[in-house]
Scaffold this motif. Sequence first.
Motif, PDB file in Angstrom:
ATOM      1  N   ARG A 135      44.095   9.948   5.013  1.00 25.30           N
ATOM      2  CA  ARG A 135      42.987  10.712   4.423  1.00 25.30           C
ATOM      3  C   ARG A 135      42.505  12.048   5.087  1.00 25.30           C
ATOM      4  NH1 ARG A 135      37.828  10.611   5.046  1.00 25.30           N
ATOM      5  NH2 ARG A 135      37.889   8.929   6.578  1.00 25.30           N
ATOM      6  N   GLU A 192      42.777  19.420  -8.090  1.00 29.26           N
ATOM      7  CA  GLU A 192      42.689  18.378  -9.434  1.00 29.26           C
ATOM      8  C   GLU A 192      43.182  18.947 -10.729  1.00 29.26           C
ATOM      9  OE1 GLU A 192      38.451  17.523  -8.706  1.00 29.26           O
ATOM     10  OE2 GLU A 192      39.038  15.728  -7.355  1.00 29.26           O
ATOM     11  N   CYS A 195      46.982  18.772 -11.130  1.00 30.23           N
ATOM     12  CA  CYS A 195      47.467  17.383 -11.509  1.00 30.23           C
ATOM     13  C   CYS A 195      47.081  16.737 -12.739  1.00 30.23           C
ATOM     14  CB  CYS A 195      46.816  16.658 -10.085  1.00 30.23           C
ATOM     15  SG  CYS A 195      47.581  16.899  -8.578  1.00 30.23           S
ATOM     16  N   PRO A 199      50.279  14.029 -13.495  1.00 29.58           N
ATOM     17  CA  PRO A 199      49.789  12.891 -12.565  1.00 29.58           C
ATOM     18  C   PRO A 199      51.005  12.152 -11.678  1.00 29.58           C
ATOM     19  CG  PRO A 199      49.504  12.201 -14.593  1.00 29.58           C
ATOM     20  CD  PRO A 199      49.786  13.710 -14.902  1.00 29.58           C
ATOM     21  N   CYS A 204      50.682  14.928  -6.158  1.00 32.61           N
ATOM     22  CA  CYS A 204      49.434  14.332  -6.741  1.00 32.61           C
ATOM     23  C   CYS A 204      49.240  12.844  -6.475  1.00 32.61           C
ATOM     24  CB  CYS A 204      49.378  14.476  -8.252  1.00 32.61           C
ATOM     25  SG  CYS A 204      49.397  16.296  -8.805  1.00 32.61           S
ATOM     26  N   GLN A 205      50.454  12.044  -6.593  1.00 26.15           N
ATOM     27  CA  GLN A 205      50.626  10.716  -6.350  1.00 26.15           C
ATOM     28  C   GLN A 205      50.109  10.374  -4.741  1.00 26.15           C
ATOM     29  OE1 GLN A 205      54.189   9.256  -7.582  1.00 26.15           O
ATOM     30  NE2 GLN A 205      53.465   8.744  -9.760  1.00 26.15           N
ATOM     31  N   ASP A 208      46.223  11.061  -4.051  1.00 33.19           N
ATOM     32  CA  ASP A 208      45.484  10.018  -4.745  1.00 33.19           C
ATOM     33  C   ASP A 208      45.649   8.748  -3.789  1.00 33.19           C
ATOM     34  OD1 ASP A 208      43.618   9.423  -6.957  1.00 33.19           O
ATOM     35  OD2 ASP A 208      45.285   8.145  -7.235  1.00 33.19           O
ATOM     36  N   LYS A 211      43.543   8.941  -0.987  1.00 37.23           N
ATOM     37  CA  LYS A 211      42.104   9.275  -1.418  1.00 37.23           C
ATOM     38  C   LYS A 211      41.671  10.635  -0.737  1.00 37.23           C
ATOM     39  CE  LYS A 211      40.764   4.513  -2.295  1.00 37.23           C
ATOM     40  NZ  LYS A 211      41.638   4.497  -3.419  1.00 37.23           N
ATOM     41  N   HIS A 214      38.313  12.524  -2.155  1.00 38.82           N
ATOM     42  CA  HIS A 214      37.582  11.673  -2.862  1.00 38.82           C
ATOM     43  C   HIS A 214      36.461  11.661  -2.408  1.00 38.82           C
ATOM     44  CE1 HIS A 214      41.089   9.345  -4.971  1.00 38.82           C
ATOM     45  NE2 HIS A 214      41.448  10.377  -4.900  1.00 38.82           N
ATOM     46  N   THR A 244      47.709  22.385  -3.537  1.00 41.18           N
ATOM     47  CA  THR A 244      46.529  22.067  -2.767  1.00 41.18           C
ATOM     48  C   THR A 244      45.798  23.323  -2.419  1.00 41.18           C
ATOM     49  OG1 THR A 244      47.652  21.793  -0.739  1.00 41.18           O
ATOM     50  CG2 THR A 244      47.665  19.972  -1.945  1.00 41.18           C
TER      51      THR A 244
END
Length: 353
Positions: A135, A192, A195, A199, A204-205, A208, A211, A214, A244
């Motif tokens: 993360r 975001e 994506c 998705p 993106c996966q 996510d 996180k 997030h 990104t």
Amino acid sequence: MKRYASHLTTALGFALLALSPSYATAQDYRPAVAEFRAGYATGDRSLEGHFWYPTLAEGEEGLLRGSAVWRDVTGHLDARIAPGVFPVVLISHGMYGNSLNQAWLAKMLASEGIISIMPNHPGTTSFGRDPEQARQLWLRATDLSVSFDALLTDPRVADHMDPTRVAAAGHSLGGYTVMAAAGARHDVAHFETSCEGAPERADCQALDMWKVGHSPDDLEDLQSDRSDPRIRTVIPLDLGGTQTFSPSSLQEIEMPVLVLGAGRQDMLDQSVESRALAEALPAQSVTHFEIEDAGHFDFMGVCVEGGYDILKREEPGDEIVCVQGMEARDSQHAQIFELIMAHLQKTGVVSAH
């Protein structure tokens, strides 16, 4: 001048062959390898990895790591470094990779009189898959700087590294890492948005799952400038994560960037990754090649006979890493290395002889 080639043409091949004598080393260097450890000043993140360097040691190379899938990684283990002061390349591995994934490249660089520093990035390594550490994606670029700092004080090589001639190269997520080290800044809102319509895209996966971005508490660090001013040029190798980055931060990058993409597109969509990165960077700073018939995993090591079958049987789905992974990959490595060496010479990281 920006160059784009969807295929490496015969003419380009001749041009690369013509370039090769210009960086031939005066010494007959042999590749040596050793382990290193480093730690953040805060004490909350420890690193380990490998560094490769030129030596004049004789005799047979030792086995660094063997594998039933990959060609053995060999070198002169812990040998004395050759006399002289050498340029440095910081190398970042990809998602769930490790410091030996680009050992083939580091070994070839060492034979040309170049030191390579290859840390394992905590949380995203083959043997250390930790979502909490993953993360903290912003620390990947800093890992390169901390590793470099550690070896600048390591008596084995400290007096042999030229801190004014430093490059960084990274594969896949390592490509994201070296672009961050060049000054590209993560932009959560931009990512975001990219994506929303895709998705299922790999980046993106992955982000996510970890996180990334997030928590509001992470945003300042995640979107901060992680650049290292000692780096003169970066080389993303079929990078993942272009979307990104803040477009404005990419436009602000002034250092030369060599973008190498995989023409086979077996893993990443070039239109949102390497091609998109090349288009987003200043035209005067970027050189882009999409290597004909190269796959994403051709930037990793060479597989042995039977490696594909072992992975298909024991790790179904992972066998993709060994598609065209033997003689054809050796050929791809030769092309990739020629392009990298020509770029390092052009940017002054490697001196012409």
